[in-house]
Write a protein that holds these residues in place. Structure first.
Motif, PDB file in Angstrom:
ATOM      1  N   TYR A  65     -49.997   5.598  17.027  1.00 34.53           N
ATOM      2  CA  TYR A  65     -51.266   4.891  17.187  1.00 34.53           C
ATOM      3  C   TYR A  65     -52.390   5.629  16.465  1.00 34.53           C
ATOM      4  O   TYR A  65     -53.247   5.018  15.815  1.00 34.53           O
ATOM      5  N   GLY A  68     -48.293   7.710  21.020  1.00 35.25           N
ATOM      6  CA  GLY A  68     -49.716   7.899  20.748  1.00 35.25           C
ATOM      7  C   GLY A  68     -49.980   8.485  19.380  1.00 35.25           C
ATOM      8  O   GLY A  68     -51.002   8.174  18.749  1.00 35.25           O
ATOM      9  N   LEU A 110     -54.147   7.106  24.718  1.00 33.06           N
ATOM     10  CA  LEU A 110     -53.661   5.748  24.953  1.00 33.06           C
ATOM     11  C   LEU A 110     -52.148   5.728  25.125  1.00 33.06           C
ATOM     12  O   LEU A 110     -51.614   5.019  25.983  1.00 33.06           O
ATOM     13  N   VAL A 148     -57.590  -0.604  29.320  1.00 33.93           N
ATOM     14  CA  VAL A 148     -58.305   0.598  28.876  1.00 33.93           C
ATOM     15  C   VAL A 148     -59.404   0.229  27.884  1.00 33.93           C
ATOM     16  O   VAL A 148     -60.535   0.732  27.966  1.00 33.93           O
ATOM     17  N   THR A 167     -57.628  -0.117  19.643  1.00 33.09           N
ATOM     18  CA  THR A 167     -58.033   0.345  20.966  1.00 33.09           C
ATOM     19  C   THR A 167     -58.139   1.865  20.997  1.00 33.09           C
ATOM     20  O   THR A 167     -59.077   2.433  21.568  1.00 33.09           O
ATOM     21  N   ALA A 168     -57.178   2.546  20.358  1.00 32.96           N
ATOM     22  CA  ALA A 168     -57.215   4.010  20.290  1.00 32.96           C
ATOM     23  C   ALA A 168     -58.445   4.495  19.531  1.00 32.96           C
ATOM     24  O   ALA A 168     -59.077   5.485  19.920  1.00 32.96           O
ATOM     25  N   LEU A 216     -61.344   4.037  21.810  1.00 34.02           N
ATOM     26  CA  LEU A 216     -61.243   4.994  22.906  1.00 34.02           C
ATOM     27  C   LEU A 216     -61.695   6.386  22.466  1.00 34.02           C
ATOM     28  O   LEU A 216     -62.425   7.072  23.198  1.00 34.02           O
ATOM     29  N   LYS A 248     -53.460  -2.118  19.386  1.00 35.83           N
ATOM     30  CA  LYS A 248     -53.468  -0.895  20.194  1.00 35.83           C
ATOM     31  C   LYS A 248     -54.064   0.280  19.409  1.00 35.83           C
ATOM     32  O   LYS A 248     -54.755   1.126  19.982  1.00 35.83           O
ATOM     33  N   ALA A 272     -52.791  -1.063  28.436  1.00 34.91           N
ATOM     34  CA  ALA A 272     -53.464  -0.649  27.204  1.00 34.91           C
ATOM     35  C   ALA A 272     -54.759  -1.420  26.976  1.00 34.91           C
ATOM     36  O   ALA A 272     -55.803  -0.840  26.660  1.00 34.91           O
ATOM     37  N   GLU A 321     -50.338   4.417  28.491  1.00 39.57           N
ATOM     38  CA  GLU A 321     -49.346   3.337  28.437  1.00 39.57           C
ATOM     39  C   GLU A 321     -48.058   3.725  29.145  1.00 39.57           C
ATOM     40  O   GLU A 321     -47.517   2.969  29.962  1.00 39.57           O
TER      41      GLU A 321
END
Length: 322
Positions: free
Chosen positions: A23, A20, A277, A300, A257-258, A261, A254, A297, A281
């Motif tokens: 990410y 994470g 995240l 989410v 996505t983070a 999020l 990803k 992932a 995962e």
């Protein structure tokens, strides 16, 4: 399945935090560019990829005779972070100059900029796959050729309390990412350039009237975001010790996505989103199996967009006080 998570909870937790953290650093580039330009820079994943090859080339030039650990490992990671950060930052600036600035000066739509980003991403992938990787690493000129894996880390357990084990490489990744986040947060909030970035994000027209050079701010934003991706690339190379021309694609999605999020456009949200995240995962892979890790992932991402599109923290760089 749940028993697997229970039995190895701390192992999955440390793995999730380390992953994470990577990410989160990559997500900073997405969130900064979006905060200033309202643009999703989908070529940012390839900026990360460039950083991994810069780190790998540095390792090949140094030519380590044996894996390193302790203080030597920290020094090596710092060297890789500086080199990869500079190369990725310069690549991000070049990307902005070639792919985005001409469109911005002509008043092109955001859709045009998005298409340009996708085109730049594909171009960089193929440039490395077909030309740069075969040339530098002396590999056959075929799509998907991989560089030889470099083993340079001596992995040791620093803390062992029952099932709770902290390994040196995971700790370096996590601490390094948090430190870079703190430095960037203070830079944006306390420096003159940081105030310019926040002012441009908040109201670009007024910022111009107040004497802010928009081109300079945009270039700085890309450079900083690219440098963060470069540092993430150095930490990634220390953690996984391999790369390829396609390494940024899935990781970049990803990281995006983070960013969503945590709250797209929110610097601290990128850190929170990345860590959350990574944990989700790892916990998901423990419960459902490693083959479901990517599915978890992206599930989410869908759920966040459905129920809280502003993310966990919500406040964007545009709403921050200048």
């Amino acid at each position: 399945m749940l028993g697997n998570l229970t039995d190895q909870f701390w192992s999955y937790t440390t793995d999730g935090l380390a992953l994470g953290a990577i990410y989160a650093l990559v997500a900073l580039g997405y969130t900064m560019v979006y905060g200033v330009l309202r643009l999703i820079n989908f070529a940012h994943s390839e900026i990360f990829m460039v950083g991994t090859f810069a780190a790998l080339a540095t390792l090949n030039i140094i030519g380590l005779s044996a894996p390193v650990g302790g203080v030597a490992l920290i020094g090596m990671v710092l060297l890789l972070a500086v080199v990869a950060g500079l190369v990725s930052g310069a690549s991000a600036v070049a990307l902005e100059f070639v792919a985005y600035r001409p469109l911005r000066r002509k008043g092109a739509s955001r859709l045009a900029a998005l298409i340009s980003a996708i085109g730049a991403s594909l171009f960089l992938q193929q440039l490395f796959a077909r030309i740069l990787i075969p040339w530098w690493f002396d590999l056959p000129k075929e799509k998907g050729a991989l560089p030889i894996q470099e083993q340079f880390v001596t992995r040791t357990n620093l803390v062992e309390i029952g099932d709770f084990v902290v390994r040196n490489d995971k700790l370096v990744v996590f601490v390094g990412a948090v430190l870079m986040m703190v430095v960037l947060d203070q830079f944006v909030n306390r420096t003159r350039l940081g105030r310019g970035i926040r002012a441009t994000a908040q109201d670009p027209e007024t910022a111009v009237l107040m004497g802010v050079n928009i081109d300079r701010i945009v270039m700085a934003t890309f450079a900083i975001g690219g440098a963060m991706a470069g540092v993430a690339a150095a930490l990634y190379m220390m953690r996984f010790e391999e790369t390829n021309y396609f390494v940024g694609f899935l990781l970049g999605i990803k990281a995006f996505t983070a960013a969503v999020l945590g709250g797209i456009g929110n610097l601290r949200g990128a850190l929170v989103g990345g860590l959350v995240l990574g944990l989700i995962e790892m916990y998901g892979s423990a419960i459902f199996g490693s083959e479901w890790q990517n599915v978890v992932a992206f599930s989410v991402l869908v759920l966040v967009l459905m129920f809280r599109p502003t993310g966990i923290l919500g406040e964007s760089l545009q709403q921050a006080r200048a």
